[in-house]
Design an enzyme around this catalytic site. Sequence first.
Site, PDB file in Angstrom:
ATOM      1  N   ARG A 173       0.828  -1.201   0.000  1.00  0.00           N
ATOM      2  CA  ARG A 173       0.000   0.000   0.000  1.00  0.00           C
ATOM      3  C   ARG A 173       0.867   1.258   0.000  1.00  0.00           C
ATOM      4  O   ARG A 173       1.949   1.292   0.557  1.00  0.00           O
ATOM      5  CB  ARG A 173      -0.888  -0.049   1.252  1.00  0.00           C
ATOM      6  CG  ARG A 173      -1.898   1.077   1.369  1.00  0.00           C
ATOM      7  CD  ARG A 173      -2.915   0.737   2.453  1.00  0.00           C
ATOM      8  NE  ARG A 173      -3.737   1.884   2.763  1.00  0.00           N
ATOM      9  CZ  ARG A 173      -3.531   2.685   3.807  1.00  0.00           C
ATOM     10  NH1 ARG A 173      -2.515   2.451   4.617  1.00  0.00           N
ATOM     11  NH2 ARG A 173      -4.324   3.697   4.043  1.00  0.00           N
ATOM     12  N   LYS A 223       3.918  -7.830  11.377  1.00  0.00           N
ATOM     13  CA  LYS A 223       3.247  -7.988  10.087  1.00  0.00           C
ATOM     14  C   LYS A 223       3.545  -9.334   9.440  1.00  0.00           C
ATOM     15  O   LYS A 223       4.687  -9.652   9.133  1.00  0.00           O
ATOM     16  CB  LYS A 223       3.641  -6.861   9.139  1.00  0.00           C
ATOM     17  CG  LYS A 223       2.871  -6.899   7.822  1.00  0.00           C
ATOM     18  CD  LYS A 223       3.076  -5.625   7.023  1.00  0.00           C
ATOM     19  CE  LYS A 223       2.312  -5.653   5.713  1.00  0.00           C
ATOM     20  NZ  LYS A 223       2.422  -4.371   4.970  1.00  0.00           N
ATOM     21  N   ARG A 252      -1.240   3.433  13.648  1.00  0.00           N
ATOM     22  CA  ARG A 252      -0.182   2.973  14.531  1.00  0.00           C
ATOM     23  C   ARG A 252      -0.690   2.951  15.973  1.00  0.00           C
ATOM     24  O   ARG A 252      -1.537   3.749  16.353  1.00  0.00           O
ATOM     25  CB  ARG A 252       1.038   3.909  14.463  1.00  0.00           C
ATOM     26  CG  ARG A 252       1.615   4.086  13.068  1.00  0.00           C
ATOM     27  CD  ARG A 252       2.411   2.854  12.640  1.00  0.00           C
ATOM     28  NE  ARG A 252       3.034   3.059  11.353  1.00  0.00           N
ATOM     29  CZ  ARG A 252       2.537   2.634  10.187  1.00  0.00           C
ATOM     30  NH1 ARG A 252       1.380   1.989  10.186  1.00  0.00           N
ATOM     31  NH2 ARG A 252       3.188   2.840   9.065  1.00  0.00           N
TER      32      ARG A 252
END
Length: 303
Positions: A80, A149, A296
Amino acid sequence: MNAPTKPSSGAPADDWRIDRARAVALFGTHAQDWPIEIVEETGSTNADLMATVKALPRKAGALVRPIVRVAYLQTAGRGRRGRTWYAEPGNALLFSVACVLPRPLEGLAGLSLAVGVALVDGLRSLPLGPAAGQIALKWPNDVLFEGDKLAGILIETAWSTDDASAVVIGIGTNVKGADALAAKVGALNAGVPAQVRGAAPTALSRALPTANLTDTLAAELNALEPALQRFATDGFAPFRQRWNGCHAYAGREVVLIEQGKEIARGVAAGVDESGQLLLDTASGRETIATGDVSLRLASDGAA
């Protein structure tokens, strides 16, 4: 271009490639019918399939079934907001799915979140044991494992009409090599503030030492097949409860970052029926649409 060479991890010679026979045996009834092309190397599987679907007639039914393109190495892979996706052949599962959904452009709201739900369900179907519960979702398009992630989603629209849209769904899942990947990304992010860097990378092998591309591909496609059918019919609404149940940051203070600057802060309260983030701020509840923003945890050092 040269074909990618076997990783120097000491894995068996055939361990880093996709076993076609095993994959077909693991596919569910419908995923078995999806055309799947596996290539050694390409610039971007998303770009490849975008070119394919742009040439289709612009109407519902232009693509009988989704098509899949897998690459062991992407030289121009991206995530992204144009971020580069780093991966070594055999360590990451990199593929794209192209499909024509019978929905106009505005009917695609929440598609990346629905795909995220499918990925969580697919990955949790692997023999992860108690670690399966640590696979969660980060708005709008990341899959996390223990807060780091694990997978990312990039959706692009090739064309759209009043009753159909052609989309390409790019998915990258870190299967092995977590330490090497974290070291590489960490070096590239040296000096970058924590709130801009985002989650550190991890890999499926942390929970499943025998993790491999074949089983991961089958698990993800088997979950994507019914999810895309349901989204085509009902949109994001039926996925909302499941997404909120997998929300990694539920009830935690978060910040929204745009171009490196904090633009909002509050407690993450899930998503609404169209996939917008619900944020409880000092001035009340706000809804945040996906766009050029990043989410975040406030505890990551955001000022």
